[in-house]
Design an enzyme around this catalytic site. Structure first.
Site, PDB file in Angstrom:
ATOM      1  N   TYR A  65       0.822  -1.207   0.000  1.00 53.27           N
ATOM      2  CA  TYR A  65       0.000   0.000   0.000  1.00 53.27           C
ATOM      3  C   TYR A  65       0.861   1.265   0.000  1.00 53.27           C
ATOM      4  O   TYR A  65       0.468   2.280  -0.555  1.00 53.27           O
ATOM      5  CB  TYR A  65      -0.882   0.040   1.259  1.00 53.27           C
ATOM      6  CG  TYR A  65      -2.236  -0.588   1.095  1.00 53.27           C
ATOM      7  CD1 TYR A  65      -2.371  -1.932   0.771  1.00 53.27           C
ATOM      8  CD2 TYR A  65      -3.394   0.164   1.284  1.00 53.27           C
ATOM      9  CE1 TYR A  65      -3.625  -2.504   0.652  1.00 53.27           C
ATOM     10  CE2 TYR A  65      -4.647  -0.398   1.164  1.00 53.27           C
ATOM     11  CZ  TYR A  65      -4.761  -1.729   0.846  1.00 53.27           C
ATOM     12  OH  TYR A  65      -6.009  -2.299   0.721  1.00 53.27           O
ATOM     13  N   LYS A 125       2.665 -15.217   2.059  1.00 57.06           N
ATOM     14  CA  LYS A 125       2.902 -15.921   0.799  1.00 57.06           C
ATOM     15  C   LYS A 125       4.411 -16.189   0.750  1.00 57.06           C
ATOM     16  O   LYS A 125       5.136 -15.729  -0.140  1.00 57.06           O
ATOM     17  CB  LYS A 125       2.417 -15.038  -0.365  1.00 57.06           C
ATOM     18  CG  LYS A 125       2.423 -15.693  -1.725  1.00 57.06           C
ATOM     19  CD  LYS A 125       1.351 -16.752  -1.917  1.00 57.06           C
ATOM     20  CE  LYS A 125       1.546 -17.466  -3.239  1.00 57.06           C
ATOM     21  NZ  LYS A 125       0.716 -18.661  -3.392  1.00 57.06           N
ATOM     22  N   ASP A 156      -3.302 -18.045  -0.099  1.00 57.17           N
ATOM     23  CA  ASP A 156      -4.270 -18.710  -0.986  1.00 57.17           C
ATOM     24  C   ASP A 156      -4.986 -19.837  -0.232  1.00 57.17           C
ATOM     25  O   ASP A 156      -6.211 -19.974  -0.292  1.00 57.17           O
ATOM     26  CB  ASP A 156      -3.600 -19.218  -2.284  1.00 57.17           C
ATOM     27  CG  ASP A 156      -2.264 -19.905  -2.059  1.00 57.17           C
ATOM     28  OD1 ASP A 156      -1.779 -19.919  -0.904  1.00 57.17           O
ATOM     29  OD2 ASP A 156      -1.706 -20.439  -3.034  1.00 57.17           O
ATOM     30  N   ASP A 163      -6.553  -6.777   3.961  1.00 59.28           N
ATOM     31  CA  ASP A 163      -7.657  -6.102   3.275  1.00 59.28           C
ATOM     32  C   ASP A 163      -8.536  -7.128   2.575  1.00 59.28           C
ATOM     33  O   ASP A 163      -9.759  -7.135   2.724  1.00 59.28           O
ATOM     34  CB  ASP A 163      -7.095  -5.100   2.256  1.00 59.28           C
ATOM     35  CG  ASP A 163      -8.211  -4.375   1.531  1.00 59.28           C
ATOM     36  OD1 ASP A 163      -9.144  -3.920   2.209  1.00 59.28           O
ATOM     37  OD2 ASP A 163      -8.168  -4.298   0.288  1.00 59.28           O
ATOM     38  N   ASP A 193     -12.708  -8.683   3.697  1.00 55.73           N
ATOM     39  CA  ASP A 193     -13.938  -8.716   2.879  1.00 55.73           C
ATOM     40  C   ASP A 193     -14.415 -10.157   2.673  1.00 55.73           C
ATOM     41  O   ASP A 193     -15.600 -10.451   2.741  1.00 55.73           O
ATOM     42  CB  ASP A 193     -13.713  -8.061   1.505  1.00 55.73           C
ATOM     43  CG  ASP A 193     -13.904  -6.554   1.540  1.00 55.73           C
ATOM     44  OD1 ASP A 193     -13.488  -5.929   2.533  1.00 55.73           O
ATOM     45  OD2 ASP A 193     -14.464  -5.995   0.574  1.00 55.73           O
TER      46      ASP A 193
END
Ligand code: IPM
Ligand code: MN
Length: 353
Positions: free
Chosen positions: A140, A187, A219, A243, A247
């Protein structure tokens, strides 16, 4: 207690849900004899229109002097193609950075009365985990840009030991009051920043030997959150993965509109619902105010007002049990309530408790 709260309504449904959040704060103030003093500040598209920037310096100053910040939402499709730094969302990112709000806490809790998740009911009962999302670094905030011919672009992902350790400490300390379990999501099979996260969190786990730490690739974590959500207690992760996973996790709860968050820095803090500005819902009195109302309860916990926090949670739970709910969380056969009606019901519950 007396507390100065800077309030940023922001864009879209921001003003509508913040109005309900303040209603609840006032009800709590009255019942428990606290003085909550509000100072309104501009951010997002309304600030672009009035002042020419999504995050005016005056707003940052007002936030830095406050005991806490209550934030609605930012985002407006009108500004989608504006250059970097000029979009409403950039205002929020700038504020997070200026206030050094490195630790974003997002609780994911399900209510058995709400059944609008596409996930099987038996998987949903009793889900209760928290995402600890790093909020002021990573991809970000890394250097970003385009080549001269604009045909190439890059976003640089950076993390330092210090940045990982400070949110790591928050997660480890929180784990002591929960199930003593942290899942680091990364990851590390591909990214060097993820390897650094693993290295540091692994080292820290020796200092917190009472806490069980496990590691999961993002993942796989996305799949497990849907298939096996009860295995999580604290998910610790970087800015971008946090983030996305928040969601995703909201699908378990039926609505993003239910979820609150706390963004904590060393000295400062900000409380905001996880959802965005919901432009399609503006002015219709249909936005779910619970995300912002529960953000207020997280604020009160931060102030050390535990009884007050618990009362808000109880009132919210009661509104759900009595089906005083906005359409996003109500089955079609029931009559839904407006944003305003949900706020009134919860405020009255507190008043009469
Ligand atoms: C969130 C939001 C923000 C983010 C946007 C509005 C910049 O999606 O708080 O999750 O990406 O952090
Ligand atoms: Mn988001």
């Amino acid at each position: 207690m007396k507390k100065n709260i800077t309030v940023i309504e922001g864009d879209g449904i921001g003003p509508e849900i913040i109005k309900q959040a303040i209603k609840i704060l006032n009800a709590i103030g009255k019942k428990f004899h606290h003085d909550f003093l509000y100072r309104k500040a501009l951010a997002g598209s309304i600030a672009i229109e009035k002042i020419g920037t999504p995050m005016p310096i005056k707003t940052i100053d007002d936030c830095l002097i406050a005991d806490a910040v209550l934030f609605g939402a930012v985002g407006d499709p009108k500004y989608e193609n504006y250059p970097f730094g000029m979009r409403p969302e950039d205002g929020l990112l700038k504020l997070r950075k200026e206030m050094d709000l490195f630790c974003n806490i997002r609780p994911i809790v399900t209510y058995s009365q709400i059944n609008k998740s596409p996930i099987k009911k038996e998987k949903l009962k009793g889900i209760n985990f928290i995402i600890y999302r790093e909020l002021t670094s990573g991809i970000y905030f890394g250097k970003k840009g385009r080549s001269l011919n604009k045909e190439e672009a890059y976003d640089y992902c950076f993390y330092s030991k210090k940045e990982i350790e400070r949110i790591g400490r928050m997660a480890f300390q929180a784990a002591r009051f929960r199930k003593k379990k942290i899942t680091l999501v990364d990851k590390a099979n591909v990214l060097e920043t993820s390897r650094l996260w693993r290295e540091i969190i692994n080292k820290m786990s020796f200092l917190y030997s009472d806490i069980h730490v496990d590691f999961l690739y993002v993942d796989n974590a996305a799949m497990q959150i849907i298939l096996n959500p009860k295995k999580f207690d604290i998910i610790l992760t970087d800015n971008m993965f946090g983030d996305i996973l928040s969601d995703l996790s909201s699908v378990l709860t039926s609505s993003l509109g239910l979820l609150p968050s706390a963004s904590i820095g060393n000295k400062k803090s900000l409380f905001e619902p996880i959802h965005g500005s919901y432009p399609q819902g503006v002015g219709k009195n249909i936005a779910n105010p619970i995300g912002s109302i529960l953000s207020v309860s997280m604020m009160l916990e931060y102030f050390g007002m535990y009884k007050e926090k618990i009362l808000i949670e109880k009132a919210v739970k009661n509104s759900i049990e009595k089906k005083i709910c906005t359409p996003d969380i109500l089955e079609y056969k029931n009559k839904s309530s407006s944003t305003e009606e949900v706020g009134d019901y919860i405020a009255n519950y507190i008043k009469n408790y």
